[in-house]
Motif scaffolding. Structure first.
Motif, PDB file in Angstrom:
ATOM      1  N   VAL A  66       0.845  -1.193   0.000  1.00 49.17           N
ATOM      2  CA  VAL A  66       0.000   0.000   0.000  1.00 49.17           C
ATOM      3  C   VAL A  66       0.883   1.245   0.000  1.00 49.17           C
ATOM      4  N   ASP A  67       1.998   1.202   0.728  1.00 47.59           N
ATOM      5  CA  ASP A  67       2.905   2.341   0.774  1.00 47.59           C
ATOM      6  C   ASP A  67       3.513   2.645  -0.594  1.00 47.59           C
ATOM      7  N   GLN A  68       3.847   1.612  -1.366  1.00 51.80           N
ATOM      8  CA  GLN A  68       4.389   1.842  -2.706  1.00 51.80           C
ATOM      9  C   GLN A  68       3.369   2.526  -3.609  1.00 51.80           C
ATOM     10  N   VAL A  69       2.120   2.116  -3.503  1.00 49.59           N
ATOM     11  CA  VAL A  69       1.078   2.744  -4.315  1.00 49.59           C
ATOM     12  C   VAL A  69       0.860   4.185  -3.871  1.00 49.59           C
ATOM     13  N   LYS A  70       0.907   4.430  -2.567  1.00 52.71           N
ATOM     14  CA  LYS A  70       0.780   5.809  -2.068  1.00 52.71           C
ATOM     15  C   LYS A  70       1.923   6.676  -2.588  1.00 52.71           C
ATOM     16  N   LYS A  71       3.143   6.157  -2.580  1.00 53.27           N
ATOM     17  CA  LYS A  71       4.291   6.913  -3.093  1.00 53.27           C
ATOM     18  C   LYS A  71       4.147   7.183  -4.582  1.00 53.27           C
ATOM     19  N   LEU A  72       3.638   6.210  -5.309  1.00 50.80           N
ATOM     20  CA  LEU A  72       3.393   6.393  -6.738  1.00 50.80           C
ATOM     21  C   LEU A  72       2.397   7.529  -6.948  1.00 50.80           C
ATOM     22  N   TYR A  73       1.327   7.524  -6.172  1.00 47.69           N
ATOM     23  CA  TYR A  73       0.322   8.580  -6.240  1.00 47.69           C
ATOM     24  C   TYR A  73       0.934   9.941  -5.896  1.00 47.69           C
ATOM     25  N   GLU A  74       1.697   9.987  -4.823  1.00 47.91           N
ATOM     26  CA  GLU A  74       2.311  11.244  -4.401  1.00 47.91           C
ATOM     27  C   GLU A  74       3.293  11.772  -5.448  1.00 47.91           C
ATOM     28  N   SER A  75       3.978  10.866  -6.139  1.00 48.30           N
ATOM     29  CA  SER A  75       4.990  11.297  -7.114  1.00 48.30           C
ATOM     30  C   SER A  75       4.381  11.972  -8.334  1.00 48.30           C
ATOM     31  N   CYS A  76       3.085  11.823  -8.527  1.00 45.68           N
ATOM     32  CA  CYS A  76       2.472  12.410  -9.718  1.00 45.68           C
ATOM     33  C   CYS A  76       1.352  13.384  -9.385  1.00 45.68           C
ATOM     34  N   LYS A  77       1.288  13.822  -8.148  1.00 48.51           N
ATOM     35  CA  LYS A  77       0.276  14.797  -7.754  1.00 48.51           C
ATOM     36  C   LYS A  77       0.424  16.061  -8.598  1.00 48.51           C
ATOM     37  N   GLY A  78      -0.688  16.543  -9.099  1.00 50.27           N
ATOM     38  CA  GLY A  78      -0.674  17.762  -9.889  1.00 50.27           C
ATOM     39  C   GLY A  78      -0.331  17.546 -11.356  1.00 50.27           C
ATOM     40  N   GLU A  79      -0.075  16.310 -11.756  1.00 46.84           N
ATOM     41  CA  GLU A  79       0.219  15.993 -13.150  1.00 46.84           C
ATOM     42  C   GLU A  79      -0.960  15.222 -13.747  1.00 46.84           C
ATOM     43  N   ASP A  80      -1.105  15.313 -15.059  1.00 44.42           N
ATOM     44  CA  ASP A  80      -2.118  14.492 -15.724  1.00 44.42           C
ATOM     45  C   ASP A  80      -1.752  13.030 -15.552  1.00 44.42           C
ATOM     46  N   THR A  81      -2.621  12.291 -14.896  1.00 50.55           N
ATOM     47  CA  THR A  81      -2.371  10.874 -14.639  1.00 50.55           C
ATOM     48  C   THR A  81      -3.650  10.091 -14.900  1.00 50.55           C
ATOM     49  N   TYR A  82      -3.519   9.034 -15.658  1.00 48.01           N
ATOM     50  CA  TYR A  82      -4.651   8.193 -16.007  1.00 48.01           C
ATOM     51  C   TYR A  82      -4.377   6.777 -15.529  1.00 48.01           C
ATOM     52  N   CYS A  83      -5.373   6.172 -14.865  1.00 54.20           N
ATOM     53  CA  CYS A  83      -5.245   4.815 -14.346  1.00 54.20           C
ATOM     54  C   CYS A  83      -6.207   3.906 -15.106  1.00 54.20           C
ATOM     55  N   PHE A  84      -5.683   2.758 -15.499  1.00 54.48           N
ATOM     56  CA  PHE A  84      -6.467   1.777 -16.249  1.00 54.48           C
ATOM     57  C   PHE A  84      -6.467   0.464 -15.469  1.00 54.48           C
ATOM     58  N   PHE A  85      -7.626  -0.128 -15.348  1.00 52.47           N
ATOM     59  CA  PHE A  85      -7.776  -1.363 -14.582  1.00 52.47           C
ATOM     60  C   PHE A  85      -8.230  -2.469 -15.528  1.00 52.47           C
ATOM     61  N   SER A  86      -7.568  -3.605 -15.480  1.00 50.64           N
ATOM     62  CA  SER A  86      -7.990  -4.735 -16.307  1.00 50.64           C
ATOM     63  C   SER A  86      -8.029  -5.998 -15.463  1.00 50.64           C
ATOM     64  N   GLY A  87      -8.917  -6.905 -15.850  1.00 53.78           N
ATOM     65  CA  GLY A  87      -9.062  -8.163 -15.133  1.00 53.78           C
ATOM     66  C   GLY A  87      -9.916  -8.073 -13.893  1.00 53.78           C
ATOM     67  N   ILE A  88     -10.485  -6.908 -13.621  1.00 56.12           N
ATOM     68  CA  ILE A  88     -11.204  -6.758 -12.340  1.00 56.12           C
ATOM     69  C   ILE A  88     -12.559  -7.455 -12.337  1.00 56.12           C
ATOM     70  N   ASN A  89     -13.120  -7.751 -13.492  1.00 63.48           N
ATOM     71  CA  ASN A  89     -14.386  -8.496 -13.504  1.00 63.48           C
ATOM     72  C   ASN A  89     -14.163  -9.971 -13.177  1.00 63.48           C
ATOM     73  N   ALA A  90     -13.044 -10.494 -13.613  1.00 66.42           N
ATOM     74  CA  ALA A  90     -12.758 -11.907 -13.390  1.00 66.42           C
ATOM     75  C   ALA A  90     -11.999 -12.175 -12.095  1.00 66.42           C
ATOM     76  N   PHE A  91     -11.223 -11.209 -11.660  1.00 65.01           N
ATOM     77  CA  PHE A  91     -10.377 -11.381 -10.490  1.00 65.01           C
ATOM     78  C   PHE A  91     -10.589 -10.218  -9.529  1.00 65.01           C
ATOM     79  N   ALA A  92     -11.020 -10.522  -8.345  1.00 68.80           N
ATOM     80  CA  ALA A  92     -11.347  -9.463  -7.361  1.00 68.80           C
ATOM     81  C   ALA A  92     -10.106  -8.998  -6.623  1.00 68.80           C
ATOM     82  N   GLU A  93      -9.213  -8.309  -7.320  1.00 74.95           N
ATOM     83  CA  GLU A  93      -7.992  -7.820  -6.682  1.00 74.95           C
ATOM     84  C   GLU A  93      -8.185  -6.370  -6.378  1.00 74.95           C
TER      85      GLU A  93
END
Length: 93
Positions: A66-93
């Motif tokens: 969770v900390d790595q994802v938070k750091k990733l988020y913090e590193s791009c604050k204020g920048e255009d950032t797009y997140c894409f999710f795949s496999g979430i219908n088949a796999f509940a991750e």
């Protein structure tokens, strides 16, 4: 612009397309976040997804905390950032 791909594993079908996105001049960073490189049953089908981790211009974060994802988020604050999710219908991750 940042492009973040949240996936259930590294897909040999998707990585070539994701890699091509990194060549666009307005794309600064491409990151693939996945809890595993591959599933055992996919390895039995011949997938060699670990070879795809050598792709240039794409960062891979495998089994992130969770900390790595938070750091990733913090590193791009204020920048255009797009997140894409795949496999979430088949796999509940």
């Amino acid at each position: 612009m940042n492009l973040f791909f949240f996936q259930n594993c590294i897909s040999p079908h998707q990585i070539p397309f994701i890699e091509e996105l990194s060549v666009f001049t307005d794309v600064d960073r491409v990151v693939v976040i996945a809890p595993r490189v591959d599933y055992d049953d996919r390895k039995l089908m011949g997938w060699k997804a670990s070879n795809l981790l050598k792709v240039s211009n794409v960062e891979f974060i495998i089994a992130s905390s969770v900390d790595q994802v938070k750091k990733l988020y913090e590193s791009c604050k204020g920048e255009d950032t797009y997140c894409f999710f795949s496999g979430i219908n088949a796999f509940a991750e």
